[in-house]
Scaffold this active site. Sequence first.
Site, short mmCIF file in Angstrom:
data_model
loop_
_atom_site.label_atom_id
_atom_site.label_comp_id
_atom_site.label_asym_id
_atom_site.label_seq_id
_atom_site.Cartn_x
_atom_site.Cartn_y
_atom_site.Cartn_z
N ASP A 1 -0.28 -5.49 -1.50
CA ASP A 1 -1.24 -4.57 -2.12
C ASP A 1 -2.58 -5.23 -2.42
O ASP A 1 -2.70 -6.02 -3.36
CB ASP A 1 -0.63 -4.02 -3.42
CG ASP A 1 -1.44 -2.87 -3.99
OD1 ASP A 1 -2.39 -2.43 -3.32
OD2 ASP A 1 -1.12 -2.42 -5.10
N ASP B 1 -8.38 -0.60 1.07
CA ASP B 1 -7.14 -0.71 0.31
C ASP B 1 -5.95 -0.69 1.28
O ASP B 1 -5.85 0.20 2.12
CB ASP B 1 -7.06 0.46 -0.68
CG ASP B 1 -5.77 0.43 -1.48
OD1 ASP B 1 -5.23 -0.67 -1.71
OD2 ASP B 1 -5.31 1.51 -1.89
#
Lengths: 426, 30
Positions: free
Chosen positions: A128, A335
């Site tokens: 992440d 992201d």
Amino acid sequence: SQDLQHTHHVLHVNSLLPSAVCNSSTQVSALHKKKSSLQVVHKHGPCSQLHQDKAKKTPRNADTLFQDQARVRYIRSRLAKNSAGSSDMKETDAANLLAKDGSVVGSGDYVVTVGLGSPKKQLSLIFDTGSDITWTQCQPCDGYCYDQMETIFDPSKSSTYSNISCDSALCNSLLSATGNSLDCSLSACVYGIQYGDSSSSVGLFSKERLTLTSTDVFDGFAFGCGQNNQGTFSGAAGLLGLGRDNLSLPSQTARKYNKFFSYCLPSSPSLTGFLTFGKDSGKGSSKSVKFTPLSRAAGLQDSSFYGLDITGISVGGRRLSISASVFTTAGAIIDSGTVITRLPPTAYAALRSAFRQRMSQYPMTDSLSILDTCYDFSNYKSVSIPKISIFFRGNVEVKIIPVGTMYSDTVSQVCLAFAANDDDGE
Amino acid sequence: VAIFGNTQQKTLQVVHDGAGRRLGFSAGGC
């Protein structure tokens, strides 16, 4: 037809669909073989260990996209908190969400396997770039631990585990990394992180030996030893935080890697990618990399997200007429955990219009959740899809491949894989 | 904020150069 190849992808319809069999052996690249490289697999793909649990169903596309909206709300709330010093939006959004399964970090994500403790325990963590703290579920699960594929990490069985004290600088850094103030339990530092859909992890903020590869071992790595973890996180053992905050993995390993890492997400869940730490010392592979500076936009510069400046979009080789201010008003981030690219509505409208115009020979079909431009390719063996490029500051053109342009798991509903934000100011 | 998501990142080599405050892209990374 030569013109068509310049402006369109011409491909078999079935190549847009995921395969059910892992085919990682064909994906051996020089970069992946590097000593500081980890294998990246899609969490729900056949190459993932998490996929072996037949009891857990692969989520439907509509579920994934619903979860992706939760992820976007979480990102918005963190940015709003960052710029306004208020958590109002976070609370409102959390209340509006139905999911309580870790879906904010668990929708369309990729996992890597790292070693923790001595002796080393292998753990599959969600990869992440949009968060900072690395955490894993820990024994004893005083509060709650969800089911995970690997056995839960037990710090009492590790000779290199230690607590972090409440009055340490590391403990005081938790506020910026998690958005939550630190807490204390018998002078040990307690962390807590919430992901906006009511999924969360709370536990002791601790130090442990982290083994990325056989040659890359880090003692005293600060991580969250989660003893109360709400959610399912799709059976992953926790989360690997690759954001920009001081507590993220790139920051904690900066002495060795100088905050430099690269990754590649595979074109299909049946293939593997890589996550490599440090600069590639080999020749050739990095030469074609085009760089864009991190955004200096207000609200992004000081956040732990990786901010980018989008300067334009092209469809079918033609640059869309979109005012620069449409992109600069709210800025952009990259992201690894958000599935579908979100654009300002004005930019998305221009993209959609140009795309639909060039796809007018194909029958449209129902929307799929947030995706409103979908086609029924049931009666086609091959299709031609207009090429899309995103341009970033520094004249960096990123050409989107066909499976990055369309999102589908059935030929009867293949959708343009972009969506709009609610307003240009977001 | 606009978000460049992971569907669009597929097969790109995405390079994070934190010290250099820049991000890199290269086609055909994997």
